[in-house]
Structure formats: structure tokens, C-alpha cells
Design a protein around this motif. Structure first.
Motif, PDB file in Angstrom:
ATOM      1  N   TRP A  92     -11.256   0.130  -3.045  1.00  0.00           N
ATOM      2  CA  TRP A  92     -10.221  -0.674  -2.378  1.00  0.00           C
ATOM      3  C   TRP A  92     -10.342  -0.485  -0.875  1.00  0.00           C
ATOM      4  O   TRP A  92     -10.067   0.585  -0.336  1.00  0.00           O
TER       5      TRP A  92
ATOM      6  N   VAL B 293      -1.735   1.980  -4.730  1.00  0.00           N
ATOM      7  CA  VAL B 293      -0.936   1.164  -3.800  1.00  0.00           C
ATOM      8  C   VAL B 293       0.279   1.940  -3.293  1.00  0.00           C
ATOM      9  O   VAL B 293       0.647   1.849  -2.126  1.00  0.00           O
TER      10      VAL B 293
ATOM     11  N   CYS C 278      -5.061   7.924  -2.025  1.00  0.00           N
ATOM     12  CA  CYS C 278      -5.225   6.514  -2.385  1.00  0.00           C
ATOM     13  C   CYS C 278      -6.679   6.191  -2.716  1.00  0.00           C
ATOM     14  O   CYS C 278      -6.974   5.603  -3.759  1.00  0.00           O
TER      15      CYS C 278
ATOM     16  N   SER D   9      -0.802   4.291  -0.682  1.00  0.00           N
ATOM     17  CA  SER D   9      -1.132   3.518   0.521  1.00  0.00           C
ATOM     18  C   SER D   9       0.137   3.142   1.285  1.00  0.00           C
ATOM     19  O   SER D   9       0.215   3.280   2.508  1.00  0.00           O
ATOM     20  N   ASN D  10       1.151   2.692   0.541  1.00  0.00           N
ATOM     21  CA  ASN D  10       2.409   2.282   1.185  1.00  0.00           C
ATOM     22  C   ASN D  10       3.097   3.460   1.861  1.00  0.00           C
ATOM     23  O   ASN D  10       3.614   3.348   2.974  1.00  0.00           O
TER      24      ASN D  10
END
Length: 584
Positions: free
Chosen positions: A72, A40, A65, A43-44
Motif C-alpha cells: 500500500w 488503514v 501500517c 495509517s489514520n
């Protein structure tokens, strides 16, 4: 030291505020602090880089990621977005398709594939629907930012990029209109058309932030801007593509439910909330569309039934999750729960649900509400903590630690005093003294200034500030601080007080050090530097001072008489410290 989760939360706040560089810094710290690789966080950070159009770095993080978590779907969306930004349309298409394999209902992937199809079609010439000349206007973007109907839309960098692509190739407008419904509003604004979608008449007042804005019925065309808007059906609010519109007929139950919703909207505008709730209930019973629940919650909110609105919104979230509703719908449910808790005066809960809403979909109005709730909550917690008796106890403990030479413990206790009674200047002044012992002079200066703000006659704070400034070799600043302290003492008639004597001694010390030779500096170099000092130059060019100095050459006693004037005294002291005037 902050944890990975704390850095992540701070990074999310910076991202929502569109401070992408700061968000990148915080997500990087979160990645470094994380005990195990966290998909995550990558990803952010990828989203931040993409927002800054730094697609190479965005792609690198997105690939990391999916390497960490290959199941995901959102990770593949990040990969695709970066590839799209780099212009690798085929790779982006494959990545979006991979996301849909993992999550067939993934709206981001579907929208991404539509964007790719639109981009690919730009190379094919076609009719521009008469918009070629309008889209070629170089002022188009700025005009859209100023237009109240499109201003909020133009805060989205991705949408701005779409408009720029249309400027380059207006013939693609027919495809892009269906890839992003917001473009329909933009085209209408360019043409000066009042876009009225749906069968309803003009809606009443009530956008976000307007009168009754919290409870507006779902689907108002301009809810974000707070202007007059029209109630829309869900089908109209989300314009399907041409292919979908032709091949998938609207179920009759949906049409009937929308009719109930339209009736409910009319009652809502007339502020007949019980009747509106009844119609929204019939709409939901006829066809399971979460929008009807959100509308019912809006009516319950306006009615003042906040518990009922919360319950309805929670049901909307639950049903929305199970039906893969659009994230914007879920976001509105969470935001309205937050607004209900504001009305119930439960700010902690309000903050919790506003944050959940922003996690689903970032909007300016919700972010504003979150910030307001956070500020009010912090203010209340601070006020609840205040206690003058406990502040005095903390001061006494701080003084005891100061006398023992335990400066860190003294700072801690004086900080407690400040929290317990922010109005007492002694807390700031005492902490400044302890901070100076720790050689934290900038902080000591700030605390001294806070003490002076609370009591401009608090001479000890001026003295502590001046000492800290001299420790930082800011002699001119120290001189100015001491002059203000001197003026305060004179105004209060304390011409012979011990503090006035201390001020005078410090003034002389500050002036001496200000014009003292620097390390390795010759006498000639020192005099040249001193003579170029702006204040010295100003004094020497003052006609009055020139006259006084000429008189002093012939009659030294005259200088003593002139020095009874405080301003002349100060200027003479500066010239003496600078070596311009020498005493025998």
C-alpha cells in the motif's frame, strides 16, 4: 458496543474537524475492536500524530501500517511524512521513492520528494528575491491568517510549517514556490499584489458559499473564500516545477481545449449556461482533462439540471480515476454531486457524497455543507417520528413498568415517549423518577431541568430535581430548587396545596442535612464549618436581620411576627438549622 468501522467513521469526523486528540482516541478504539489488524486504522492514527507534530508515534504507527500491508503506497507516504517531521530527510526520501515504486502516479509522494529537495537546499545560500526582510516579520503568520486571500490556506498545519521554514531561510523561496502553488498566493499577498494568472479578465461573483457558488466553474483562483476571482486554466492552477516547465511542452490539443474552456468560462460568468456547456464539451472532446467535465457540471448545476450535473460528475470521477487525476479534482466532483442531491432534497445521498468528497480532500466549505445536511436530516427524521398518540402509549407502558419496579424498562419507554413528543414535560419528569431509582442522579437532574424548561409551572419536576440533588449531597442546590418551586406555588395561589406541604418538608430536610455534622466531625468542628458557610455569614452580617434577632432576644413573639415575611422566614430557618438560633 461500537464496531471498529463505527469508531473509524467517528475518528474520521474528528480528524476532519481537526480534533486530533479525539481522533486518536477513536482510532485506538477501532484498532482494539478490529478482529484482524487493519493497516488503514494505523495509517489514520499516524496522520493524527503527525498533525500534532508527535512524529515518533506517527512513525511507529506508519511502520505498523506497512508491516500489515507492504503493497500500500499510502503507508510509505505516512512513514516518509513522519521521518520528514523528525528531520530524517534521507530516510524520508527512500520511503517516498518506495511509494512511487508501488504507485508511479502517487501525487503525495511526488510532492514529498519536492519538499525534501527544498528542505535540503536551505543550507545552500542563495538570493532571497528581496523577501528576506518581509519573511522575517514576527507577525507574518498572524497577518496571513487575517488576510482573506490566505486565511483558509493557513488552516493547514503543513503549509504553516513551510511558511515558518521560509522565515528561517527566505533564500529557499524560489524552490518552495514550485513545491506548493499556494505559496505563490501567499507571496503575492505579502507583496500586496493582485495575482492575475491566465488570459481572462476579472471573473463574476460566485465563490463557495456566494451567490451561485455551488456551480462555479473549475479553476477560480479564490473559490474557497467566495471573493471575486478569475477563471484559470488547469495548467495555471497547478504550477509545474522549473524542470518540468522547460522539458515538457504543452500539447497543442491542450492549448486549443483551454481556449474552448476560456470561452465557456466567459459564457458561464454571463449566465449563458447552455453556451458554456457547449464550449466545455468541445474542450473535453479536444483534450481529455477532467477539469472540463467539472466545469460542465457547474454550468448544469446553475442551469438547474441536477441529474445532468450528477451524471457529468460521476463521469468525471470515473475518468479521473483512470487518468490518476489529482485528489482535489475528484473531491470537487463528489462535493458537487452532494450539492445536487441537496437541491433534489435527497439528504441521505447528499451526506454520502459530501463524506466521499472529504475522504478525498478535506475542505472547510464541504465540511460545513456536510454538517448542515446532517443536521437537517436528523431534524426531519426526528419530526417524522413524532406522534402524540404513540407518545401516550409509551407513557402508559412506562408507568406500568415503574409500578412493577422494572426501572430500566420504564426508562426505555419514557425515552420513547420523549422521542415521540419532546414537548410533553411528563416524559422527562417520569424518566427522571426512574433514573433516580437506578441512582443515576445527574441524568435525573438533567431530565428534570428539561421538564421545567417545557413547563416552568410543573412542580413535580422541581421536587424530583431537588430529591436527586439531595441524594448527591448538593443541599444548597436542592434548597435553591425548592425555593423556586415554592415561589411558583405562591404565584399560582397554591399556598395550602399538598405539593406546597411536600416542598416545605423537603426544605426543612435539605437545611437539616446541609448543616448536620459530618462523619467523624466534633461539635466544635461542625459549628466552625457552619459559621463559615457563605450564606450564614451573609445573613449574620445583614443589619436588618441583626435588628430582628436582637428584638427576638427580648420578645420572642416579635420573631413570629417577622417570620410572616417569606424572606425573613427563610433566613431564620437557615439560622435555626445551622444551630445559630435555638428554640426551647
Amino acid at each position: 458496543m461500537s464496531s471498529a468501522e463505527e469508531y473509524k467513521t467517528q475518528g474520521n469526523d474528528s480528524f476532519r474537524a481537526k480534533d486530533f486528540d479525539k481522533a486518536i482516541e477513536l482510532f485506538t478504539k477501532a484498532i482494539e475492536a478490529s478482529e484482524t489488524p487493519n493497516h488503514v486504522l494505523y495509517s489514520n492514527r499516524s496522520a493524527c500524530y503527525a498533525s500534532l507534530h508527535r512524529y515518533d508515534k506517527a512513525l511507529k504507527d506508519a511502520e505498523e501500517c506497512v508491516k500489515i500491508n507492504s503493497t500500500w503506497a499510502k503507508g510509505y507516504n505516512r512513514v516518509a511524512a513522519a521521518q520528514f517531521g523528525k528531520g530524517d530527510l534521507k530516510d524520508a526520501q527512500r520511503s517516498y521513492e518506495k511509494a512511487l515504486e508501488l504507485d508511479p502516479a502517487n501525487q503525495m509522494a511526488k510532492s514529498g520528494l519536492q519538499d525534501i529537495a527544498s528542505e535540503a537546499s536551505q543550507s545552500i545560500p542563495g538570493p532571497d528575491m528581496g523577501l528576506g526582510k518581509i519573511f522575517s516579520n514576527p507577525e507574518l503568520i498572524e497577518n496571513l491568517k487575517k488576510n482573506p486571500k490566505t486565511a483558509d490556506y493557513m488552516k493547514d498545519p503543513e503549509l504553516v510549517e513551510k511558511v515558518k521554514r521560509l522565515q528561517k531561510n527566505p533564500s529557499s523561496v524560489s524552490q518552495d514556490l514550485f513545491s506548493d502553488p499556494r505559496l505563490m498566493t501567499i507571496v503575492a499577498a505579502i507583496l500586496g499584489v493582485d495575482l492575475k494568472m491566465g488570459a481572462g479578465g476579472e471573473g463574476g461573483e460566485g465563490g463557495e458559499g456566494g451567490e451561485g457558488g455551488e456551480g462555479e466553474a473549475e479553476g477560480e483562483a479564490e473559490a474557497e473564500t467566495g471573493s471575486k476571482a478569475e477563471i484559470q486554466t488547469e495548467a495555471e492552477a497547478e504550477i509545474p516545477s522549473q524542470e518540468t516547465a522547460e522539458t515538457i511542452p504543452v500539447p497543442s490539443e491542450k492549448q486549443q481545449a483551454d481556449n474552448f474552456k476560456a470561452e465557456g468560462n466567459d459564457f458561464y460568468k454571463a449566465r449563458k449556461f447552455d453556451d458554456a456547456i457547449e464550449k466545455y464539451n468541445k474542450a473535453w472532446e479536444t483534450y481529455q482533462d477532467v477539469t472540463y467535465l467539472n466545469n460542465r457540471a457547474a454550468a448544469e448545476f446553475e442551469k438547474g439540471d441536477y441529474d445532468g450535473a450528477i451524471s457529468t460528475c460521476q463521469k468525471a470521477v470515473e475518468e479521473g480515476r483512470s487518468k490518476h487525476a489529482d485528489y482535489t479534482v475528484i473531491s470537487k466532483s463528489f462535493a458537487r454531486i452532494g450539492s445536487c442531491y441537496v437541491k433534489k432534497d435527497d439528504l441521505k445521498k447528499a451526506v454520502e457524497f459530501f463524506e466521499k468528497s472529504l475522504t478525498e480532500h478535506r475542505t472547510g466549505p464541504t465540511l460545513t455543507k456536510l454538517r448542515a445536511a446532517q443536521r437537517e436530516l436528523k431534524k426531519r427524521e426526528s419530526e417524522a417520528y413524532m406522534d402524540k398518540d404513540k407518545a401516550e402509549e409509551a407513557r402508559e407502558r412506562g408507568n406500568a413498568n415503574f409500578k412493577k419496579g422494572d426501572w430500566p424498562a420504564a426508562v426505555k419507554e419514557y425515552t420513547e415517549m420523549v422521542k415521540r413528543d419532546p414537548s410533553d414535560p411528563r416524559g422527562y419528569s417520569n424518566r427522571a423518577a426512574a433514573l433516580s431509582k437506578l441512582m443515576s442522579f445527574p441524568d435525573a437532574i438533567r431530565d428534570s431541568e428539561e421538564a421545567i424548561k417545557r413547563d416552568p409551572n410543573f412542580i413535580r419536576a422541581y421536587i424530583r430535581k431537588a430529591n436527586a440533588e439531595m441524594a448527591m449531597k448538593k443541599y444548597k442546590s436542592a434548597d435553591d430548587t425548592l425555593q423556586k418551586a415554592r415561589e411558583v406555588e405562591q404565584k399560582n395561589g397554591q399556598l395550602n396545596s399538598p405539593q406546597m406541604m411536600e416542598i416545605q418538608q423537603l426544605l426543612e430536610k435539605a437545611l437539616t442535612q446541609r448543616f448536620a455534622p459530618m462523619e467523624g466531625e466534633t461539635y466544635e468542628q461542625t459549628m466552625k464549618r457552619v459559621q463559615q458557610d457563605p450564606e450564614v455569614v451573609e445573613i449574620m452580617s445583614d443589619p436588618v436581620m441583626q435588628t430582628i434577632l436582637q428584638q427576638a432576644q427580648n420578645n420572642p413573639a416579635a420573631l413570629q411576627e417577622h417570620m410572616k415575611n417569606p424572606e425573613v422566614y427563610r433566613k431564620v430557618m437557615i439560622l435555626m438549622s445551622a444551630g445559630i438560633i435555638r428554640t426551647r
